[in-house]
Design an enzyme around this catalytic site. Structure first.
Site, PDB file in Angstrom:
ATOM      1  N   ASP A  72      -0.375 -38.244   9.729  1.00  0.00           N
ATOM      2  CA  ASP A  72       0.298 -37.390  10.705  1.00  0.00           C
ATOM      3  C   ASP A  72       0.492 -35.976  10.178  1.00  0.00           C
ATOM      4  O   ASP A  72       0.370 -35.723   8.976  1.00  0.00           O
ATOM      5  CB  ASP A  72       1.670 -37.975  11.054  1.00  0.00           C
TER       6      ASP A  72
ATOM      7  N   ARG B 258       6.838 -44.926   9.009  1.00  0.00           N
ATOM      8  CA  ARG B 258       7.946 -44.042   9.389  1.00  0.00           C
ATOM      9  C   ARG B 258       8.980 -44.761  10.254  1.00  0.00           C
ATOM     10  O   ARG B 258      10.190 -44.554  10.104  1.00  0.00           O
ATOM     11  CB  ARG B 258       7.402 -42.802  10.091  1.00  0.00           C
TER      12      ARG B 258
ATOM     13  N   ARG C 220      -6.051 -41.940   9.690  1.00  0.00           N
ATOM     14  CA  ARG C 220      -5.358 -40.698  10.001  1.00  0.00           C
ATOM     15  C   ARG C 220      -4.049 -40.605   9.226  1.00  0.00           C
ATOM     16  O   ARG C 220      -3.435 -41.617   8.911  1.00  0.00           O
ATOM     17  CB  ARG C 220      -5.039 -40.620  11.493  1.00  0.00           C
TER      18      ARG C 220
END
Length: 259
Positions: free
Chosen positions: A55, A198, A53
């Site tokens: 974001d 992040r 995935r």
């Protein structure tokens, strides 16, 4: 009856207009756009499976997906056809037939991400950088990054829920560099947890701001601290998936344009 062929697709996208890679109950997704284009082209109810995935707002230069299909269209025709049907913020850079054992996620050997921080307002790149108006001490950030190499517990540097199967990741390379008016962070690992890059960047920025000592960053890793002890989560706009690594039998590294 012969079994369906397996196709590997390398793609890139500007994540600004998406709520992420994976199809969700609402919102525009990369997987959804790719699925719609492929189904229309191949006349087959394919479901693209991604390497992982990304974001909402995160970009990709070398995302990888696979599909199974009975359609016999040539790979060059699929490449041209799917790009003609995709919106302008998504493109497939390569299509190839691969062995049926290939899986975009589980066959991956590692990934590399890049994070960009602008040191001044950057209107043209505002959707691709984190603009930091306060001065950062790059030397301190580089020093803290040296703690990252090897197999480490990243429970302090990921989204707490839902919890992953385990928190260990092997970092093969991590570095900061000054590139023009930007600070650029790149990291390669065998796997990444949700929000991991992040949170690492956000915590390293805290080091650069003098909020967290270099040794304190190292202690977060050594002590397997929890998420509340690490720093902020950097905005998704500055993050880009550069490539995914696979064995040569599956086509090798993504992120390079091929026919």
């Amino acid at each position: 009856m012969s079994e369906p062929r397996t196709l590997r697709l390398d793609l890139e996208y500007d994540g600004t207009g998406f709520v992420g890679w994976q199809v969700q109950a609402s919102g525009r997704t990369v997987q959804g756009e790719l699925q719609q284009a492929l189904r229309r082209l191949l006349q087959d109810e394919v479901t693209p499976v991604g390497s992982g995935r990304t974001d909402a707002g995160t970009h990709a230069l070398g995302q990888v997906a696979h599909i199974h299909t009975d359609n016999g269209l040539g790979v060059e025709q699929i490449l041209r056809g799917v790009n003609a049907l995709l919106p302008p913020d998504v493109a497939v850079s390569a299509v190839r037939d691969v062995d049926s054992s290939f899986h975009a996620r589980f066959s991956a050997r590692g990934k590399r991400y890049r994070y960009r921080i602008a040191t001044r307002d950057s209107p043209l790149d505002r959707h691709r950088v984190w603009t930091m108006r306060r001065p950062l001490d790059l030397e301190l950030m580089v020093a803290a990054t040296r703690y990252l190499t090897g197999v480490l517990d990243f429970r302090a540097f990921c989204k707490a829920l839902p919890p992953p199967d385990h928190f260990e990741c092997r970092i093969d390379d991590a570095e900061w560099r000054l590139q023009g008016r930007e600070l650029v962070f790149e990291v390669t690992a065998n796997r990444f947890l949700r929000h991991m890059v992040r949170v690492l960047v956000g915590t390293l920025v805290d080091v650069g701001l003098g909020k967290l000592p270099v040794e304190g960053f190292g202690r977060l890793l050594a002590a397997a601290a929890d998420r509340s002890q690490a720093g902020q989560t950097a905005p998704s706009c500055g993050l880009c998936m550069l490539y995914v690594n696979y064995d040569e039998c599956f086509g090798g590294r993504s992120g390079e344009r091929q026919a």
